[in-house]
Motif scaffolding. Sequence first.
Motif, PDB file in Angstrom:
ATOM      1  N   MET A  23      57.363  -6.705 -25.712  1.00 10.57           N
ATOM      2  CA  MET A  23      58.321  -7.861 -25.165  1.00 10.57           C
ATOM      3  C   MET A  23      58.700  -7.620 -23.869  1.00 10.57           C
ATOM      4  N   THR A  24      58.381  -7.841 -22.754  1.00  6.08           N
ATOM      5  CA  THR A  24      58.919  -7.636 -21.384  1.00  6.08           C
ATOM      6  C   THR A  24      59.982  -8.487 -21.138  1.00  6.08           C
ATOM      7  N   PRO A  25      60.989  -7.804 -20.782  1.00  2.00           N
ATOM      8  CA  PRO A  25      62.394  -8.462 -20.453  1.00  2.00           C
ATOM      9  C   PRO A  25      62.343  -9.270 -19.224  1.00  2.00           C
ATOM     10  N   ASP A  26      63.063 -10.447 -19.100  1.00  2.00           N
ATOM     11  CA  ASP A  26      63.236 -11.186 -18.145  1.00  2.00           C
ATOM     12  C   ASP A  26      63.980 -10.743 -17.094  1.00  2.00           C
ATOM     13  N   ALA A  27      65.103  -9.942 -17.316  1.00  5.90           N
ATOM     14  CA  ALA A  27      66.122  -9.052 -16.542  1.00  5.90           C
ATOM     15  C   ALA A  27      66.630  -8.092 -17.377  1.00  5.90           C
ATOM     16  N   THR A  28      67.261  -6.944 -16.609  1.00  7.00           N
ATOM     17  CA  THR A  28      67.966  -5.923 -16.699  1.00  7.00           C
ATOM     18  C   THR A  28      69.031  -5.876 -16.364  1.00  7.00           C
ATOM     19  N   TYR A  29      70.208  -5.558 -17.181  1.00  4.03           N
ATOM     20  CA  TYR A  29      71.625  -5.471 -16.654  1.00  4.03           C
ATOM     21  C   TYR A  29      72.188  -4.283 -17.090  1.00  4.03           C
ATOM     22  N   ALA A  30      72.820  -3.663 -16.141  1.00  2.25           N
ATOM     23  CA  ALA A  30      73.343  -2.136 -16.121  1.00  2.25           C
ATOM     24  C   ALA A  30      74.859  -2.236 -16.540  1.00  2.25           C
ATOM     25  N   PHE A  46      72.857 -13.436 -17.028  1.00  5.55           N
ATOM     26  CA  PHE A  46      71.620 -13.819 -17.099  1.00  5.55           C
ATOM     27  C   PHE A  46      71.655 -15.513 -16.780  1.00  5.55           C
ATOM     28  N   GLU A  47      72.435 -16.279 -17.321  1.00  5.09           N
ATOM     29  CA  GLU A  47      72.638 -17.755 -17.134  1.00  5.09           C
ATOM     30  C   GLU A  47      72.850 -17.885 -15.821  1.00  5.09           C
ATOM     31  N   ALA A  48      73.746 -17.071 -15.186  1.00  2.00           N
ATOM     32  CA  ALA A  48      74.185 -17.252 -13.649  1.00  2.00           C
ATOM     33  C   ALA A  48      73.016 -16.899 -12.522  1.00  2.00           C
ATOM     34  N   ASP A  49      72.315 -15.789 -13.138  1.00  6.53           N
ATOM     35  CA  ASP A  49      70.897 -15.475 -12.115  1.00  6.53           C
ATOM     36  C   ASP A  49      69.914 -16.515 -12.362  1.00  6.53           C
ATOM     37  N   HIS A  50      69.667 -16.933 -13.701  1.00  3.50           N
ATOM     38  CA  HIS A  50      68.565 -17.732 -14.085  1.00  3.50           C
ATOM     39  C   HIS A  50      68.840 -19.063 -14.262  1.00  3.50           C
ATOM     40  N   PRO A  51      69.259 -19.963 -13.394  1.00  2.00           N
ATOM     41  CA  PRO A  51      70.081 -21.316 -13.853  1.00  2.00           C
ATOM     42  C   PRO A  51      69.082 -22.294 -14.837  1.00  2.00           C
ATOM     43  N   ASP A  52      67.678 -22.111 -14.736  1.00  2.00           N
ATOM     44  CA  ASP A  52      66.676 -22.919 -15.415  1.00  2.00           C
ATOM     45  C   ASP A  52      66.355 -22.232 -16.622  1.00  2.00           C
ATOM     46  N   TRP A  53      66.768 -21.154 -17.121  1.00  2.44           N
ATOM     47  CA  TRP A  53      66.160 -20.591 -18.202  1.00  2.44           C
ATOM     48  C   TRP A  53      66.376 -21.245 -19.389  1.00  2.44           C
ATOM     49  N   GLN A  54      67.197 -22.411 -19.649  1.00  3.13           N
ATOM     50  CA  GLN A  54      67.296 -23.184 -20.774  1.00  3.13           C
ATOM     51  C   GLN A  54      65.874 -23.983 -20.954  1.00  3.13           C
ATOM     52  N   LEU A  55      65.464 -24.438 -19.906  1.00 10.04           N
ATOM     53  CA  LEU A  55      64.168 -25.164 -19.848  1.00 10.04           C
ATOM     54  C   LEU A  55      63.213 -24.454 -20.216  1.00 10.04           C
ATOM     55  N   VAL A  56      63.004 -23.174 -19.779  1.00 12.50           N
ATOM     56  CA  VAL A  56      61.868 -22.272 -20.272  1.00 12.50           C
ATOM     57  C   VAL A  56      62.099 -21.959 -21.721  1.00 12.50           C
TER      58      VAL A  56
END
Length: 181
Positions: free
Chosen positions: A1-8, A128-138
């Motif tokens: 599973m490739t992550p959509d984002a990584t947060y440190a 993640f939600e702040a960085d990717h506002p359309d993630w819910q549609l995906v």
Amino acid sequence: MTPDATYAFPEGDLHVTIAAAKLKEAYWGDRWEARPYARLAISSSLDESEPGYVKIRGRKYRVASRRARVHARTEAVLREDSDNPDLWRWESPLRRSEFMNEQNREIGESTAARSRLSQMVNEAAMRFEADHPDWQLVSERLELEGELGGAEALVGEARNELRKAEARVADLRDRIAAYAA
């Protein structure tokens, strides 16, 4: 599973992947409605074959969390009651347990480590939600694609059954015609 984002985080990295939404029945107004709840998978591991850990006070912990975002209608009601509502709901974990130690044992409910890990997961979801506002549609699209795959499989099975039935009908007609000849 490739992550959509990584947060440190100071304790280590958390990887966020958009998961397929889940339809849930909810009573709204005067009727039941099926509403999609967008979901995220949040893990300390990039790959299940090689577990990743975060470190809190010198101890290693594994994160395997799933969070669902409340539906927009529910969010509006929550915002009426609070200036800072909790918009994320716990979902079943990605593995046996949401938070485990290095010995693959679940972390106790009322521990400081569990509190911090939960805080990190919620923060990763909000970032993640702040960085990717359309993630819910995906997430909702992934859920629909999964349902489409299931529906297409059912159509394939039905076509196969229809072919068998048509072959049986043709065989019976041939056998009946042999009696008439």
